[in-house]
Write a protein that holds these residues in place. Sequence first.
Motif, PDB file in Angstrom:
ATOM      1  N   LYS A   3       0.858  -1.184   0.000  1.00  0.00           N
ATOM      2  CA  LYS A   3       0.000   0.000   0.000  1.00  0.00           C
ATOM      3  C   LYS A   3       0.896   1.236   0.000  1.00  0.00           C
ATOM      4  O   LYS A   3       1.891   1.294   0.723  1.00  0.00           O
ATOM      5  CB  LYS A   3      -0.914   0.010   1.221  1.00  0.00           C
ATOM      6  CG  LYS A   3      -1.942   1.110   1.176  1.00  0.00           C
ATOM      7  CD  LYS A   3      -3.003   0.940   2.239  1.00  0.00           C
ATOM      8  CE  LYS A   3      -4.070   2.004   2.033  1.00  0.00           C
ATOM      9  NZ  LYS A   3      -5.182   1.832   2.953  1.00  0.00           N
ATOM     10  N   VAL A   4       0.526   2.214  -0.825  1.00  0.00           N
ATOM     11  CA  VAL A   4       1.339   3.421  -0.961  1.00  0.00           C
ATOM     12  C   VAL A   4       0.470   4.672  -0.931  1.00  0.00           C
ATOM     13  O   VAL A   4      -0.722   4.628  -1.234  1.00  0.00           O
ATOM     14  CB  VAL A   4       2.163   3.409  -2.277  1.00  0.00           C
ATOM     15  CG1 VAL A   4       3.226   2.331  -2.250  1.00  0.00           C
ATOM     16  CG2 VAL A   4       1.265   3.249  -3.489  1.00  0.00           C
ATOM     17  N   GLN A  43      -4.303   7.102  -2.123  1.00  0.00           N
ATOM     18  CA  GLN A  43      -3.707   5.889  -1.579  1.00  0.00           C
ATOM     19  C   GLN A  43      -4.130   4.736  -2.467  1.00  0.00           C
ATOM     20  O   GLN A  43      -5.256   4.715  -2.974  1.00  0.00           O
ATOM     21  CB  GLN A  43      -4.154   5.651  -0.142  1.00  0.00           C
ATOM     22  CG  GLN A  43      -3.569   6.647   0.826  1.00  0.00           C
ATOM     23  CD  GLN A  43      -3.921   6.332   2.271  1.00  0.00           C
ATOM     24  OE1 GLN A  43      -4.579   5.352   2.578  1.00  0.00           O
ATOM     25  NE2 GLN A  43      -3.457   7.184   3.173  1.00  0.00           N
ATOM     26  N   ALA A  44      -3.223   3.790  -2.659  1.00  0.00           N
ATOM     27  CA  ALA A  44      -3.498   2.677  -3.556  1.00  0.00           C
ATOM     28  C   ALA A  44      -2.536   1.539  -3.250  1.00  0.00           C
ATOM     29  O   ALA A  44      -1.654   1.665  -2.399  1.00  0.00           O
ATOM     30  CB  ALA A  44      -3.326   3.130  -5.007  1.00  0.00           C
ATOM     31  N   VAL A  45      -2.719   0.440  -3.970  1.00  0.00           N
ATOM     32  CA  VAL A  45      -1.781  -0.679  -3.900  1.00  0.00           C
ATOM     33  C   VAL A  45      -0.945  -0.648  -5.171  1.00  0.00           C
ATOM     34  O   VAL A  45      -1.485  -0.528  -6.274  1.00  0.00           O
ATOM     35  CB  VAL A  45      -2.531  -2.027  -3.768  1.00  0.00           C
ATOM     36  CG1 VAL A  45      -1.558  -3.194  -3.835  1.00  0.00           C
ATOM     37  CG2 VAL A  45      -3.325  -2.066  -2.468  1.00  0.00           C
ATOM     38  N   LEU A  46       0.360  -0.730  -5.006  1.00  0.00           N
ATOM     39  CA  LEU A  46       1.270  -0.743  -6.154  1.00  0.00           C
ATOM     40  C   LEU A  46       1.161  -2.103  -6.835  1.00  0.00           C
ATOM     41  O   LEU A  46       1.485  -3.127  -6.245  1.00  0.00           O
ATOM     42  CB  LEU A  46       2.700  -0.477  -5.679  1.00  0.00           C
ATOM     43  CG  LEU A  46       3.791  -0.465  -6.734  1.00  0.00           C
ATOM     44  CD1 LEU A  46       3.513   0.570  -7.815  1.00  0.00           C
ATOM     45  CD2 LEU A  46       5.141  -0.196  -6.078  1.00  0.00           C
ATOM     46  N   LYS A  47       0.652  -2.113  -8.061  1.00  0.00           N
ATOM     47  CA  LYS A  47       0.375  -3.372  -8.763  1.00  0.00           C
ATOM     48  C   LYS A  47       1.449  -3.773  -9.762  1.00  0.00           C
ATOM     49  O   LYS A  47       1.700  -4.954  -9.968  1.00  0.00           O
ATOM     50  CB  LYS A  47      -0.977  -3.299  -9.491  1.00  0.00           C
ATOM     51  CG  LYS A  47      -2.163  -3.208  -8.564  1.00  0.00           C
ATOM     52  CD  LYS A  47      -2.207  -4.328  -7.564  1.00  0.00           C
ATOM     53  CE  LYS A  47      -2.975  -5.509  -8.049  1.00  0.00           C
ATOM     54  NZ  LYS A  47      -3.117  -6.557  -7.036  1.00  0.00           N
ATOM     55  N   LEU A  55       3.062   2.647   2.885  1.00  0.00           N
ATOM     56  CA  LEU A  55       2.305   2.826   4.123  1.00  0.00           C
ATOM     57  C   LEU A  55       2.220   1.492   4.845  1.00  0.00           C
ATOM     58  O   LEU A  55       1.868   0.479   4.246  1.00  0.00           O
ATOM     59  CB  LEU A  55       0.887   3.317   3.826  1.00  0.00           C
ATOM     60  CG  LEU A  55       0.752   4.685   3.177  1.00  0.00           C
ATOM     61  CD1 LEU A  55      -0.708   4.952   2.829  1.00  0.00           C
ATOM     62  CD2 LEU A  55       1.273   5.758   4.113  1.00  0.00           C
ATOM     63  N   PHE A  56       2.521   1.511   6.105  1.00  0.00           N
ATOM     64  CA  PHE A  56       2.379   0.311   6.920  1.00  0.00           C
ATOM     65  C   PHE A  56       1.175   0.509   7.821  1.00  0.00           C
ATOM     66  O   PHE A  56       1.087   1.503   8.539  1.00  0.00           O
ATOM     67  CB  PHE A  56       3.637   0.062   7.759  1.00  0.00           C
ATOM     68  CG  PHE A  56       3.535  -1.168   8.603  1.00  0.00           C
ATOM     69  CD1 PHE A  56       3.637  -2.421   8.033  1.00  0.00           C
ATOM     70  CD2 PHE A  56       3.317  -1.069   9.966  1.00  0.00           C
ATOM     71  CE1 PHE A  56       3.534  -3.565   8.809  1.00  0.00           C
ATOM     72  CE2 PHE A  56       3.214  -2.209  10.751  1.00  0.00           C
ATOM     73  CZ  PHE A  56       3.326  -3.456  10.169  1.00  0.00           C
ATOM     74  N   GLU A  57       0.248  -0.423   7.749  1.00  0.00           N
ATOM     75  CA  GLU A  57      -0.945  -0.330   8.585  1.00  0.00           C
ATOM     76  C   GLU A  57      -0.705  -1.093   9.877  1.00  0.00           C
ATOM     77  O   GLU A  57      -0.493  -2.299   9.865  1.00  0.00           O
ATOM     78  CB  GLU A  57      -2.159  -0.871   7.832  1.00  0.00           C
ATOM     79  CG  GLU A  57      -2.500  -0.020   6.626  1.00  0.00           C
ATOM     80  CD  GLU A  57      -3.701  -0.527   5.858  1.00  0.00           C
ATOM     81  OE1 GLU A  57      -4.123  -1.675   6.070  1.00  0.00           O
ATOM     82  OE2 GLU A  57      -4.213   0.242   5.037  1.00  0.00           O
ATOM     83  N   TRP A  58      -0.718  -0.374  10.979  1.00  0.00           N
ATOM     84  CA  TRP A  58      -0.429  -0.957  12.287  1.00  0.00           C
ATOM     85  C   TRP A  58      -1.595  -1.740  12.800  1.00  0.00           C
ATOM     86  O   TRP A  58      -2.680  -1.536  12.712  1.00  0.00           O
ATOM     87  CB  TRP A  58      -0.062   0.146  13.280  1.00  0.00           C
ATOM     88  CG  TRP A  58       1.163   0.875  12.839  1.00  0.00           C
ATOM     89  CD1 TRP A  58       1.222   2.013  12.102  1.00  0.00           C
ATOM     90  CD2 TRP A  58       2.522   0.502  13.058  1.00  0.00           C
ATOM     91  NE1 TRP A  58       2.516   2.376  11.865  1.00  0.00           N
ATOM     92  CE2 TRP A  58       3.347   1.462  12.443  1.00  0.00           C
ATOM     93  CE3 TRP A  58       3.132  -0.552  13.719  1.00  0.00           C
ATOM     94  CZ2 TRP A  58       4.726   1.404  12.475  1.00  0.00           C
ATOM     95  CZ3 TRP A  58       4.510  -0.600  13.747  1.00  0.00           C
ATOM     96  CH2 TRP A  58       5.288   0.367  13.131  1.00  0.00           C
TER      97      TRP A  58
END
Length: 146
Positions: free
Chosen positions: A97-98, A109-113, A143-146
């Motif tokens: 996720k970035v 925000q999105a996922v790098l595909k 992005l790191f989701e805690w």
Amino acid sequence: MTKKIEEKIGGVIESLGYLLYDVSLVKENEQHVLRVSLKNPNGAVSLDICQQVSEIISPLLDVCDFIQDAYILEVSSMGLERTLKTPKHFKLSLGEKVEVKLTNKESFQAVLKDANDLSADFELEDHAIKSVEYKDLKKVKTLFEW
């Protein structure tokens, strides 16, 4: 100079089962610091891995003598949250996720595909794919989701 260092140590690091993420040479408090960042395709980069890589590449760097001045070698993981700067960084961060900021001030925000040498593809929340050329990216950060 860092390109030459990458070429010299990249294969050695890969032979150990890890990937070279980045090499940077900075000056901090009048001291040169050579930072080598790793990715472990099988999980986390532990302190033992950093020590192992450091012990193997340090003599190699000394023999090659790329850096004329004294320096400190730092080997670490690439980090959970980091700025993606090169096509290589994007390729090594697929599926993460970035947060993306574009030069036109748009952000999302999105996922790098996917990533190639000219652009990156991002999967948006609605599952649409947005392809953006690197020249149009202002900043991309994982992005790191805690």
